[in-house]
Design a protein around this motif. Structure first.
Motif, mmCIF file in Angstrom:
data_model
loop_
_atom_site.group_PDB
_atom_site.id
_atom_site.type_symbol
_atom_site.label_atom_id
_atom_site.label_comp_id
_atom_site.label_asym_id
_atom_site.label_seq_id
_atom_site.Cartn_x
_atom_site.Cartn_y
_atom_site.Cartn_z
ATOM 1 N N PRO A 154 -1.615 2.461 -9.006
ATOM 2 C CA PRO A 154 -2.910 2.556 -8.557
ATOM 3 C C PRO A 154 -3.644 1.181 -8.203
ATOM 4 C CG PRO A 154 -2.657 4.272 -10.218
ATOM 5 C CD PRO A 154 -1.601 3.265 -10.291
ATOM 6 N N LEU A 159 0.735 -1.113 0.067
ATOM 7 C CA LEU A 159 0.078 -0.020 0.118
ATOM 8 C C LEU A 159 0.900 1.406 -0.035
ATOM 9 C CD1 LEU A 159 -2.856 1.320 0.491
ATOM 10 C CD2 LEU A 159 -2.464 1.101 2.812
ATOM 11 N N VAL A 173 -2.052 -0.404 -5.121
ATOM 12 C CA VAL A 173 -2.535 0.402 -3.872
ATOM 13 C C VAL A 173 -4.148 -0.231 -3.551
ATOM 14 C CG1 VAL A 173 -3.117 2.587 -3.043
ATOM 15 C CG2 VAL A 173 -1.011 2.224 -4.147
ATOM 16 N N GLY A 174 -4.931 -0.089 -4.699
ATOM 17 C CA GLY A 174 -6.381 -0.380 -4.467
ATOM 18 C C GLY A 174 -6.526 -1.711 -3.776
ATOM 19 N N GLN A 175 -5.886 -2.982 -4.492
ATOM 20 C CA GLN A 175 -6.044 -4.178 -4.033
ATOM 21 C C GLN A 175 -5.452 -4.420 -2.648
ATOM 22 O OE1 GLN A 175 -7.574 -6.747 -5.495
ATOM 23 N NE2 GLN A 175 -8.293 -5.190 -6.926
ATOM 24 N N LYS A 189 -12.738 4.991 -6.785
ATOM 25 C CA LYS A 189 -12.962 3.692 -6.217
ATOM 26 C C LYS A 189 -12.101 3.631 -5.145
ATOM 27 C CE LYS A 189 -13.716 1.923 -10.977
ATOM 28 N NZ LYS A 189 -13.327 1.074 -12.047
ATOM 29 N N THR A 190 -10.834 4.057 -5.059
ATOM 30 C CA THR A 190 -9.899 3.799 -3.830
ATOM 31 C C THR A 190 -10.358 4.582 -2.710
ATOM 32 O OG1 THR A 190 -8.003 3.780 -5.490
ATOM 33 C CG2 THR A 190 -7.482 3.990 -2.957
ATOM 34 N N ASN A 212 -10.169 5.808 -10.896
ATOM 35 C CA ASN A 212 -9.462 4.917 -10.115
ATOM 36 C C ASN A 212 -9.543 5.471 -8.540
ATOM 37 O OD1 ASN A 212 -9.019 2.813 -11.662
ATOM 38 N ND2 ASN A 212 -7.222 3.883 -12.311
ATOM 39 N N LEU A 227 -5.234 -1.907 -0.116
ATOM 40 C CA LEU A 227 -6.037 -1.154 0.566
ATOM 41 C C LEU A 227 -7.522 -2.307 0.739
ATOM 42 C CD1 LEU A 227 -6.920 1.325 2.111
ATOM 43 C CD2 LEU A 227 -7.610 2.235 0.231
ATOM 44 N N TRP A 228 -8.039 -2.589 -0.290
ATOM 45 C CA TRP A 228 -9.187 -3.438 -0.088
ATOM 46 C C TRP A 228 -9.085 -4.798 0.992
ATOM 47 C CZ3 TRP A 228 -9.980 -8.531 -1.611
ATOM 48 C CH2 TRP A 228 -11.585 -9.037 -1.632
ATOM 49 N N VAL A 283 -5.685 8.851 1.954
ATOM 50 C CA VAL A 283 -6.696 8.655 0.791
ATOM 51 C C VAL A 283 -8.088 9.446 0.952
ATOM 52 C CG1 VAL A 283 -8.233 6.783 -0.432
ATOM 53 C CG2 VAL A 283 -5.890 6.227 0.246
#
Length: 205
Positions: A27, A20, A30-32, A80-81, A77, A34-35, A63
């Motif tokens: 991106p 992260l 980072v998104g995955q 979504k983040t 993106n 964070l998820w 974020v």
């Protein structure tokens, strides 16, 4: 739970946090990350405590942004983040009375309060933001005090006058707060509690 335990034992939290924090130019990574961390935050008190001790709140705060910042373009993106980060905030607030990190989470209250009532925010954002505040309201006296002394209280009252999931979360938070006693009830009344009463009656009818 056994899978989560195995992930933690194998250093999964450390790896995900490193992904992260080190993937700013990627991106998708980072998104995955964070998820995945947000999922862990919603799993159990031990996971929440470990993430709070690792300063995950600062990552979420970065974020979500600061009060007054423009929201990203819908569908981007960044949008979504942001949605994942607000969900992470909501999960971190679960069982906050057991973690003792109210002050750390409280740093996000002004921005989260904006999201609860923002006409630019999606219903998903408003819902997760409001339920995060509802979970905080169910925490310790320190968590309740943080809510009562922040812009979030007025936002919760304003959000009741609506039909989104954010309205339901706001009603839950306000109901918990006023159950605390006369001082809490007076604070809600001063923040515009008449609207809250009307919203409650609408949901009960």
């Amino acid at each position: 739970p056994s899978l989560v335990h195995g992930l933690r034992e194998a250093g999964g939290l450390r790896i995900l946090l490193a992904s992260l924090r080190g993937g700013k130019d990627r991106p998708g990574v980072v998104g995955q990350a964070l998820w995945a961390l947000s999922n862990l935050a919603g799993d159990c008190d031990d996971c929440r405590r470990a993430l709070l001790e690792a300063n995950f709140v600062s990552d979420v705060h970065e974020v979500i942004g600061e009060e007054g910042e423009l929201l990203p373009d819908p569908g981007s993106n960044a949008a979504k983040t942001l949605a994942i980060a607000v969900w992470a905030f909501s999960n971190l607030c679960r069982g906050v009375s057991k973690s003792g990190w109210e002050a750390t989470l409280g740093s996000l209250l002004p921005r989260v309060a904006e999201l609860v009532v923002s006409s630019e925010a999606t219903d998903e954002l408003r819902t997760d933001a409001a339920w995060g505040l509802a979970y905080l309201a169910e925490g310790s006296a320190a968590a309740k005090a943080a809510l009562l002394g922040s812009p979030a209280l007025a936002a919760l009252v304003a959000a009741v006058d609506g039909t989104s999931g954010g309205a339901r979360g706001s009603l839950r938070a306000l109901g918990t707060l006023v159950a605390g006693g006369d001082a809490e009830t007076e604070a809600v009344e001063l923040a515009g509690g008449g609207e809250a009463k009307a919203g409650l009656l609408r949901y009960l009818s």
